[in-house]
Design a protein around this motif. Sequence first.
Motif, PDB file in Angstrom:
ATOM      1  N   ASP A 202       0.802  -1.223   0.000  1.00  0.00           N
ATOM      2  CA  ASP A 202       0.000   0.000   0.000  1.00  0.00           C
ATOM      3  C   ASP A 202       0.837   1.277   0.000  1.00  0.00           C
ATOM      4  OD1 ASP A 202      -2.364  -1.502  -0.011  1.00  0.00           O
ATOM      5  OD2 ASP A 202      -2.094  -1.887   2.143  1.00  0.00           O
ATOM      6  N   ALA A 203       2.154   1.107   0.037  1.00  0.00           N
ATOM      7  CA  ALA A 203       3.045   2.273  -0.038  1.00  0.00           C
ATOM      8  C   ALA A 203       3.221   2.653  -1.511  1.00  0.00           C
ATOM      9  CB  ALA A 203       4.386   1.919   0.588  1.00  0.00           C
ATOM     10  N   PRO A 204       3.804   3.840  -1.802  1.00  0.00           N
ATOM     11  CA  PRO A 204       4.044   4.214  -3.203  1.00  0.00           C
ATOM     12  C   PRO A 204       4.961   3.203  -3.915  1.00  0.00           C
ATOM     13  CG  PRO A 204       4.383   6.096  -1.749  1.00  0.00           C
ATOM     14  CD  PRO A 204       4.198   4.905  -0.867  1.00  0.00           C
ATOM     15  N   LEU A 205       4.683   3.009  -5.190  1.00  0.00           N
ATOM     16  CA  LEU A 205       5.406   2.018  -5.998  1.00  0.00           C
ATOM     17  C   LEU A 205       6.918   2.257  -6.053  1.00  0.00           C
ATOM     18  CD1 LEU A 205       5.589  -0.175  -8.257  1.00  0.00           C
ATOM     19  CD2 LEU A 205       5.096   1.653  -9.897  1.00  0.00           C
ATOM     20  N   GLN A 206       7.692   1.177  -5.844  1.00  0.00           N
ATOM     21  CA  GLN A 206       9.150   1.192  -6.063  1.00  0.00           C
ATOM     22  C   GLN A 206       9.560  -0.179  -6.582  1.00  0.00           C
ATOM     23  OE1 GLN A 206      10.352   2.358  -2.061  1.00  0.00           O
ATOM     24  NE2 GLN A 206      11.650   3.930  -2.998  1.00  0.00           N
ATOM     25  N   MET A 207      10.062  -0.216  -7.786  1.00  0.00           N
ATOM     26  CA  MET A 207      10.527  -1.481  -8.369  1.00  0.00           C
ATOM     27  C   MET A 207      11.918  -1.226  -8.931  1.00  0.00           C
ATOM     28  SD  MET A 207       8.924  -3.376 -11.723  1.00  0.00           S
ATOM     29  CE  MET A 207       9.830  -4.646 -12.624  1.00  0.00           C
ATOM     30  N   ASN A 228       7.991  -2.024  -3.018  1.00  0.00           N
ATOM     31  CA  ASN A 228       6.794  -1.465  -2.385  1.00  0.00           C
ATOM     32  C   ASN A 228       5.733  -1.212  -3.450  1.00  0.00           C
ATOM     33  OD1 ASN A 228       7.391  -1.054   0.515  1.00  0.00           O
ATOM     34  ND2 ASN A 228       9.047   0.242  -0.290  1.00  0.00           N
ATOM     35  N   GLY A 229       4.506  -1.123  -3.006  1.00  0.00           N
ATOM     36  CA  GLY A 229       3.430  -0.720  -3.905  1.00  0.00           C
ATOM     37  C   GLY A 229       2.938  -1.816  -4.828  1.00  0.00           C
ATOM     38  N   ARG A 230       2.207  -1.368  -5.860  1.00  0.00           N
ATOM     39  CA  ARG A 230       1.635  -2.293  -6.849  1.00  0.00           C
ATOM     40  C   ARG A 230       1.865  -1.709  -8.229  1.00  0.00           C
ATOM     41  NH1 ARG A 230      -2.471  -4.983  -3.588  1.00  0.00           N
ATOM     42  NH2 ARG A 230      -2.589  -3.784  -1.664  1.00  0.00           N
ATOM     43  N   ILE A 231       1.877  -2.585  -9.221  1.00  0.00           N
ATOM     44  CA  ILE A 231       2.037  -2.102 -10.592  1.00  0.00           C
ATOM     45  C   ILE A 231       0.981  -2.744 -11.480  1.00  0.00           C
ATOM     46  CG2 ILE A 231       3.758  -3.809 -11.371  1.00  0.00           C
ATOM     47  CD1 ILE A 231       5.258  -1.341 -12.618  1.00  0.00           C
ATOM     48  N   HIS A 232       0.531  -1.967 -12.477  1.00  0.00           N
ATOM     49  CA  HIS A 232      -0.547  -2.439 -13.362  1.00  0.00           C
ATOM     50  C   HIS A 232      -0.190  -2.147 -14.811  1.00  0.00           C
ATOM     51  CE1 HIS A 232      -2.150  -0.983  -9.502  1.00  0.00           C
ATOM     52  NE2 HIS A 232      -2.882  -2.091  -9.554  1.00  0.00           N
ATOM     53  N   ILE A 288      11.466   2.050 -10.893  1.00  0.00           N
ATOM     54  CA  ILE A 288      10.144   2.408 -11.400  1.00  0.00           C
ATOM     55  C   ILE A 288       9.350   2.895 -10.188  1.00  0.00           C
ATOM     56  CG2 ILE A 288       8.086   1.505 -12.584  1.00  0.00           C
ATOM     57  CD1 ILE A 288      10.687   1.379 -14.229  1.00  0.00           C
ATOM     58  N   CYS A 289       8.870   4.135 -10.248  1.00  0.00           N
ATOM     59  CA  CYS A 289       8.278   4.760  -9.052  1.00  0.00           C
ATOM     60  C   CYS A 289       6.871   5.275  -9.310  1.00  0.00           C
ATOM     61  CB  CYS A 289       9.105   5.970  -8.613  1.00  0.00           C
ATOM     62  SG  CYS A 289      10.799   5.604  -8.219  1.00  0.00           S
ATOM     63  N   PRO A 294       8.302   9.960  -6.518  1.00  0.00           N
ATOM     64  CA  PRO A 294       9.422   9.219  -7.113  1.00  0.00           C
ATOM     65  C   PRO A 294      10.640   9.161  -6.189  1.00  0.00           C
ATOM     66  CG  PRO A 294       9.166  11.381  -8.154  1.00  0.00           C
ATOM     67  CD  PRO A 294       8.174  11.319  -7.041  1.00  0.00           C
ATOM     68  N   VAL A 295      10.840   8.036  -5.529  1.00  0.00           N
ATOM     69  CA  VAL A 295      12.007   7.870  -4.659  1.00  0.00           C
ATOM     70  C   VAL A 295      12.819   6.674  -5.158  1.00  0.00           C
ATOM     71  CG1 VAL A 295      12.813   7.521  -2.294  1.00  0.00           C
ATOM     72  CG2 VAL A 295      10.666   8.750  -2.718  1.00  0.00           C
TER      73      VAL A 295
END
Length: 609
Positions: A202-207, A228-232, A288-289, A294-295
């Motif tokens: 549930d945190a901001p996306l970081q891949m 962290n987060g999810r990607i679609h 990918i943020c 964007p972190v």
Amino acid sequence: MQDQIRNVAIIAHVDHGKTTLVDGLLRQGNVFRANQDMTDRVMDSNDLERERGITIVSKNTAVSYKGHKINIVDTPGHSDFGGEVERVLGMVDGVLLLVDAVDGPMPQTRFVLSKALARGHRAVVVINKIDRADSRPDWVVDQTFDLFAQLGATEEQLDFAIVYACARQGTATLDLAKPGTDLTALFETIIDRMPAPIGNPDAPLQMLISSLSYDDYRGRFGIGRLHNGRIHPNESIAIVDREGKSRLARVVSTFVFEGLKKTEQEEIAAGEIAIISGIPDISIGDTICDRENPVGLSSISVDEPTVRMAFGVNTSPLSGREGQYGTSRKLRERLFKELETNIALRVDETDAADTYLVSGRGELHLAILIETMRREGYEFQVGAPEVIFHEDENGHKSEPYEKVEIEVAEDYQGVVVEQMGQRKGEMQDMRLAGGSVYFTYVIPTRGLLGFRNDFLTATRGTGVISTLFDGYREFAGSMGRNSNGSLLATEFGTTTPFGLSNAEERGINFIGAGTQVYEGMIIGKNNRDEDLEMNVCKQKQLSNMRSSNADLAIRLTPHTEMSLDRAIEYIGPDELVEVTPLNIRMRKKILDMTQRKRDERRITDMAKA
Ligand SMILES: Nc1nc2c(ncn2[C@@H]2O[C@H](COP(=O)(O)OP(=O)(O)OP(=O)(O)O)[C@@H](O)[C@H]2O)c(=O)[nH]1
Ligand SMILES: [Mg+2]
């Protein structure tokens, strides 16, 4: 969902059975029916890997076991590809450390384990090849424990699980007295002992992108761990690159690994390893943020290269005939493109517009690149490998050293001591066991260049050597390189049996009759230390010949074919290897004999002055 995931890398010394073990996991990680008629070592999927029987690039796969998903990264064990292992360790939460049940921990075991421990990873130790006749698992376990301790493992890391396996049969057991019948023991241990990934969906996306792959249809894919987060699919994202600069982009499709395939998924959450498409300029080390947040994640750092070679435009008289791509621009483009995936590589421009310095982790690392390029249709020339020296601000020069482990039959003990001595090797340890001698040396990398072939010749192919980068130390001073005297062609033309029969009286031929040669091309090795020019295109004089078929009567000894690897080892600083899709030739840098002699004289005069 996260609890059901395990992300593991399989790490080990070369040949300890990593890729074979992945076969077993794929065959028995049952869900994926597509794997039923799999070839052996299926993950070694590129041509060079299959030909050489080694893994060169790290690759992902995934299996499922009792409702768990296990993402697996197979890594290379050869020390020249250590950068590949460093690159992917950030994608996983733990490692399977394979150790051969006879050999025990070897130099690369130490290297890869040190990198995994430094990242805080836990390990499951898999003692593999317990079917080998002289298997000594207890000794290997002790040695492995000592290695963990030496590398400063934490209490938690020291408390590793041990599984005994025969990867080739696909069996594993926790108890040597009860042989396994399948890999259940290993699957269970992975689920029990490897941590599930942490990370907040549930945190901001970081891949973090750790690998790339391609297909003709969708272009470039980025592969990495969702921290962290999810990607679609079709999501707008921000990319923070290795330098911390950010840009906006859109993801087209999102996939996860399933066996040997990737399957599209509508949502992928933190903890998974994802594959994304649609970003043509995505690179390793990009994060990918979330667009609003964007972190970047701390990026991938890899040990420095130690060996380099000059790559240049082919200047031989035969240039432009055999390759599709040969211009300086093409060469430059191709080399810089390689940097996107080959992260332990460096490419530097030089003062000469048509020459680039390519630096890597060893001769094999560079040889693989050369072989790949030549198969793609490139032709070019490369110089002899040299080590990369460092100099500090006080002018203090240092050079790379390696730790070398050698195993030879007792008979060859003397040869090893002599050869290592000549190359400024310092013996650290020597043990006798079961008719073999085990040496440990520390030696400047410089001394090892071109050594493998000499070593194999000296031990009649029976010696085993493995090396590990040991750091930069004091420059060891000048080292007399084993000077090769070469046999050189004197003119452009086609070799004749008569010409070559003269050459083979002087040394060993590298080429056969009917081969195209040019002035200054190396056609063989002289028995003596200096070069010798020979007219190998010469026809037998008609006057002292009875039949016009005189050439047929000449029986040549079969010549010694020089592979790319051997050619690279063979050439000296004043020589080059010409590489084309069809041929590997060796030549003097200066082809013209008169000019070459003048140059040699100039150099000797300079040395005297
Ligand atoms: N006897 C025996 N041989 C095995 C076993 N597992 C693997 N091998 C053999 O060991 C050799 C190397 O296997 P690979 O799986 O390619 O080893 P690897 O660790 O992936 O090698 P690199 O990727 O090059 O580091 C092959 O010939 C395998 O058949 C085993 O359990 N027992
Ligand atoms: Mg392998």
